[in-house]
Write a protein that holds these residues in place. Sequence first.
Motif, PDB file in Angstrom:
ATOM      1  N   PHE A  42       0.864  -8.605  -3.879  1.00  0.00           N
ATOM      2  CA  PHE A  42       1.601  -7.344  -3.728  1.00  0.00           C
ATOM      3  C   PHE A  42       2.445  -7.055  -4.959  1.00  0.00           C
ATOM      4  CE2 PHE A  42       5.274  -4.841  -2.460  1.00  0.00           C
ATOM      5  CZ  PHE A  42       4.661  -3.767  -1.829  1.00  0.00           C
ATOM      6  N   LEU A  46       2.077  -4.006  -7.694  1.00  0.00           N
ATOM      7  CA  LEU A  46       3.208  -3.130  -8.002  1.00  0.00           C
ATOM      8  C   LEU A  46       3.539  -3.175  -9.494  1.00  0.00           C
ATOM      9  CD1 LEU A  46       5.445  -1.239  -6.985  1.00  0.00           C
ATOM     10  CD2 LEU A  46       6.829  -3.269  -6.524  1.00  0.00           C
ATOM     11  N   LEU A  62       7.031   3.588  -3.547  1.00  0.00           N
ATOM     12  CA  LEU A  62       5.792   2.837  -3.394  1.00  0.00           C
ATOM     13  C   LEU A  62       5.933   1.719  -2.371  1.00  0.00           C
ATOM     14  CD1 LEU A  62       4.469   2.418  -7.049  1.00  0.00           C
ATOM     15  CD2 LEU A  62       3.475   3.792  -5.223  1.00  0.00           C
ATOM     16  N   VAL A  63       7.024   0.989  -2.438  1.00  0.00           N
ATOM     17  CA  VAL A  63       7.231  -0.124  -1.504  1.00  0.00           C
ATOM     18  C   VAL A  63       7.342   0.394  -0.079  1.00  0.00           C
ATOM     19  CG1 VAL A  63       8.840  -1.939  -0.823  1.00  0.00           C
ATOM     20  CG2 VAL A  63       8.218  -1.665  -3.223  1.00  0.00           C
ATOM     21  N   SER A  65       6.186   3.191   1.113  1.00  0.00           N
ATOM     22  CA  SER A  65       4.882   3.710   1.520  1.00  0.00           C
ATOM     23  C   SER A  65       3.941   2.570   1.896  1.00  0.00           C
ATOM     24  CB  SER A  65       4.262   4.547   0.403  1.00  0.00           C
ATOM     25  OG  SER A  65       5.048   5.690   0.158  1.00  0.00           O
ATOM     26  N   ALA A  66       4.029   1.469   1.168  1.00  0.00           N
ATOM     27  CA  ALA A  66       3.214   0.294   1.498  1.00  0.00           C
ATOM     28  C   ALA A  66       3.597  -0.258   2.863  1.00  0.00           C
ATOM     29  CB  ALA A  66       3.371  -0.776   0.422  1.00  0.00           C
ATOM     30  N   GLY A  69       2.054   1.910   5.389  1.00  0.00           N
ATOM     31  CA  GLY A  69       0.631   1.619   5.500  1.00  0.00           C
ATOM     32  C   GLY A  69       0.356   0.365   6.296  1.00  0.00           C
TER      33      GLY A  69
END
Length: 80
Positions: A42, A46, A62-63, A65-66, A69
């Motif tokens: 991960f 990133l 981004l984190v 959103s991850a 997900g």
Amino acid sequence: MVRKYGVISMAVFAIAVSALVGGFLGRNATATASDVSDYKAFTAALGAIEANYIDTVDSRRLVYSAIGGMLQTLDPHSSF
């Protein structure tokens, strides 16, 4: 004088019991090698995105959103 040693003895006993209980329960909290490699994958992804993406990247977005997900792969009642 006797009372002072009694208090010290109780304190040492409490610390020893806490250390033993923490040792037994702490074994369950350690990460396995596969857990660590997943985290490395991960962070590598990133890092690659931050270093190579053409525009500026909002790492926090981004984190999060991850995380969203990951939760989507569970059930509809899981949330963060």
